[in-house]
Design a protein around this motif. Structure first.
Motif, PDB file in Angstrom:
ATOM      1  N   LEU A 172       2.876   5.729  -0.241  1.00  0.00           N
ATOM      2  CA  LEU A 172       1.969   6.752   0.272  1.00  0.00           C
ATOM      3  C   LEU A 172       2.489   7.279   1.607  1.00  0.00           C
ATOM      4  N   ALA A 173       2.952   6.371   2.461  1.00  0.00           N
ATOM      5  CA  ALA A 173       3.518   6.802   3.740  1.00  0.00           C
ATOM      6  C   ALA A 173       4.740   7.690   3.515  1.00  0.00           C
ATOM      7  N   GLN A 198      -4.994  -5.733   6.442  1.00  0.00           N
ATOM      8  CA  GLN A 198      -4.795  -4.351   6.905  1.00  0.00           C
ATOM      9  C   GLN A 198      -3.312  -3.976   7.007  1.00  0.00           C
ATOM     10  N   PRO A 199      -2.521  -4.185   5.966  1.00  0.00           N
ATOM     11  CA  PRO A 199      -1.095  -3.878   6.091  1.00  0.00           C
ATOM     12  C   PRO A 199      -0.801  -2.391   6.284  1.00  0.00           C
ATOM     13  N   ALA A 200      -1.745  -1.518   5.937  1.00  0.00           N
ATOM     14  CA  ALA A 200      -1.514  -0.075   6.096  1.00  0.00           C
ATOM     15  C   ALA A 200      -1.725   0.398   7.522  1.00  0.00           C
ATOM     16  N   LEU A 205      -1.729   4.680   8.306  1.00  0.00           N
ATOM     17  CA  LEU A 205      -2.923   5.292   8.888  1.00  0.00           C
ATOM     18  C   LEU A 205      -2.602   6.135  10.129  1.00  0.00           C
ATOM     19  N   PRO A 206      -1.758   5.651  11.053  1.00  0.00           N
ATOM     20  CA  PRO A 206      -1.387   6.527  12.175  1.00  0.00           C
ATOM     21  C   PRO A 206      -0.664   7.792  11.724  1.00  0.00           C
ATOM     22  N   LEU A 207       0.172   7.664  10.710  1.00  0.00           N
ATOM     23  CA  LEU A 207       0.890   8.821  10.182  1.00  0.00           C
ATOM     24  C   LEU A 207      -0.083   9.846   9.611  1.00  0.00           C
ATOM     25  N   CYS A 208      -1.082   9.370   8.863  1.00  0.00           N
ATOM     26  CA  CYS A 208      -2.086  10.275   8.302  1.00  0.00           C
ATOM     27  C   CYS A 208      -2.902  10.943   9.406  1.00  0.00           C
ATOM     28  N   PHE A 273     -14.205   2.370   8.003  1.00  0.00           N
ATOM     29  CA  PHE A 273     -14.615   3.554   8.758  1.00  0.00           C
ATOM     30  C   PHE A 273     -14.366   3.407  10.252  1.00  0.00           C
ATOM     31  N   GLY A 274     -13.883   2.256  10.679  1.00  0.00           N
ATOM     32  CA  GLY A 274     -13.492   2.104  12.066  1.00  0.00           C
ATOM     33  C   GLY A 274     -12.252   2.902  12.422  1.00  0.00           C
ATOM     34  N   HIS A 275     -11.447   3.251  11.424  1.00  0.00           N
ATOM     35  CA  HIS A 275     -10.227   4.017  11.692  1.00  0.00           C
ATOM     36  C   HIS A 275     -10.495   5.504  11.511  1.00  0.00           C
TER      37      HIS A 275
END
Length: 323
Positions: A172-173, A198-200, A205-208, A273-275
């Motif tokens: 996905l990344a 939380q391996p993503a 997640l930062p990339l998204c 939803f914390g991210h």
């Protein structure tokens, strides 16, 4: 994707008879109950019950105002007739006749054919989101043919947003990082950003967040492990019996939840939803009882002190954002 219940979507793999048969009446009751509760995001795929989930979802939504719900489906597995399957059941986990089989196809033509068939099963003339479904072993064709085909369909107005849905974060990344700017609108991430693990977090997640790509979190219970406050010995994790150490970790999290007057399922539903990149989440249910239990768990956020205690006990790393 708005606040509270409108942030939760209904995933329909259980309504495609995943692992156990669900009647048409039961499936319709789940979708109707979700609608009445305020759920307006619905996710499906040809893979789910060899088209059964799409048919059931389309039938339940056909009389609902089309501009009031968001529906996603997926491409990558074409369904073709298989006369040799008469008299046996699907061998991919769904309790349905095997008179149709899946054929991997991420070609541009395959994408168009798959979407056309999905629209026919759904009884719709458009879908809001289309995901490349599990292209793990098909990167070249998915990135080189399927994604450009979806971009073209989006430009034509046949689909709204486009992206990929997977049980891993690495590819996905890669889709987000290596695709043309604005090619990917959303990713559906199953099981890799949960209260348990939380391996993503480090890359995807930062990339998204940087690229403005929405993240829809799924598999929040890690295929069952976090679905109950009392974690059983035979709990499942990643669709297999959970290892003893994973069960022990889930029980430690559950104990902290209990001290704060909440439950393991409630914390699991609220956690992603914390991210800021996570804009929605999917829940699955094969009965109205399961659905109502999940919605009740999401009705009130856990107290902030829960997350601090999880960190103190080494069950969440310090850098993990929380609600």
């Amino acid at each position: 994707m708005a606040d509270t219940l409108s942030r939760l979507g209904l995933g329909t793999s259980p309504l495609g008879n995943l692992y156990a048969e669900v009647t048409d009446h039961e499936a319709r009751a789940v979708i109707d109950a979700a609608w009445e509760a305020g759920v307006r995001i619905f996710d499906t795929a040809p893979h789910y019950g060899l088209g059964l989930a799409e048919k059931r979802l389309g039938a339940a939504l056909k009389d609902r105002p089309r501009d009031e719900f968001l529906l996603s489906t997926k491409v990558g597995r074409l369904l073709v007739p298989d006369p040799s399957g008469v008299g046996r059941l699907d061998d991919d986990g769904f309790v349905v006749p095997a008179t149709t089989r899946r054929v991997w196809d991420f070609s541009a033509d395959g994408v168009r054919r798959s979407l056309e068939s999905s629209l026919d099963r759904l009884g719709l003339d458009r879908v809001d989101v289309v995901y490349l479904h599990d292209p793990d072993d098909h990167w070249e064709q998915a990135a080189g043919e399927a994604l450009p085909a979806l971009v073209e369909l989006r430009e034509q107005g046949v689909v709204g947003a486009i992206g990929a849905g997977m049980n891993q974060w690495q590819m996905l990344a890669r889709f987000v990082r290596e695709s043309e700017v604005d090619a990917v609108d959303v990713v559906l991430l199953a099981g890799r950003y949960t209260l348990l693990e939380q391996p993503a977090l480090a890359e995807l997640l930062p990339l998204c967040a940087e690229r403005g790509v929405d993240v829809l979190a799924a598999g929040l219970f890690n295929s069952g492990l976090l679905a109950r406050q009392d974690v059983p010995d035979d709990a499942t994790y990643d669709y297999r019996t959970a290892p003893a150490d994973v069960v022990a970790r889930a029980r430690r999290i559950a104990a902290v939840c209990a001290r704060h007057g909440t439950t393991l399922p409630a914390a699991a539903l609220w956690f992603p939803f914390g991210h800021p990149a996570v804009t929605g989440a999917l829940i699955g249910a094969r009965s109205t009882a399961e659905l109502h239990a999940n919605l009740a768990a999401f009705a009130e956020p856990p107290p902030p002190g829960l997350w601090a205690d999880l960190r103190d006990e080494g069950l969440l790393e310090a850098e993990v954002p929380t609600p």
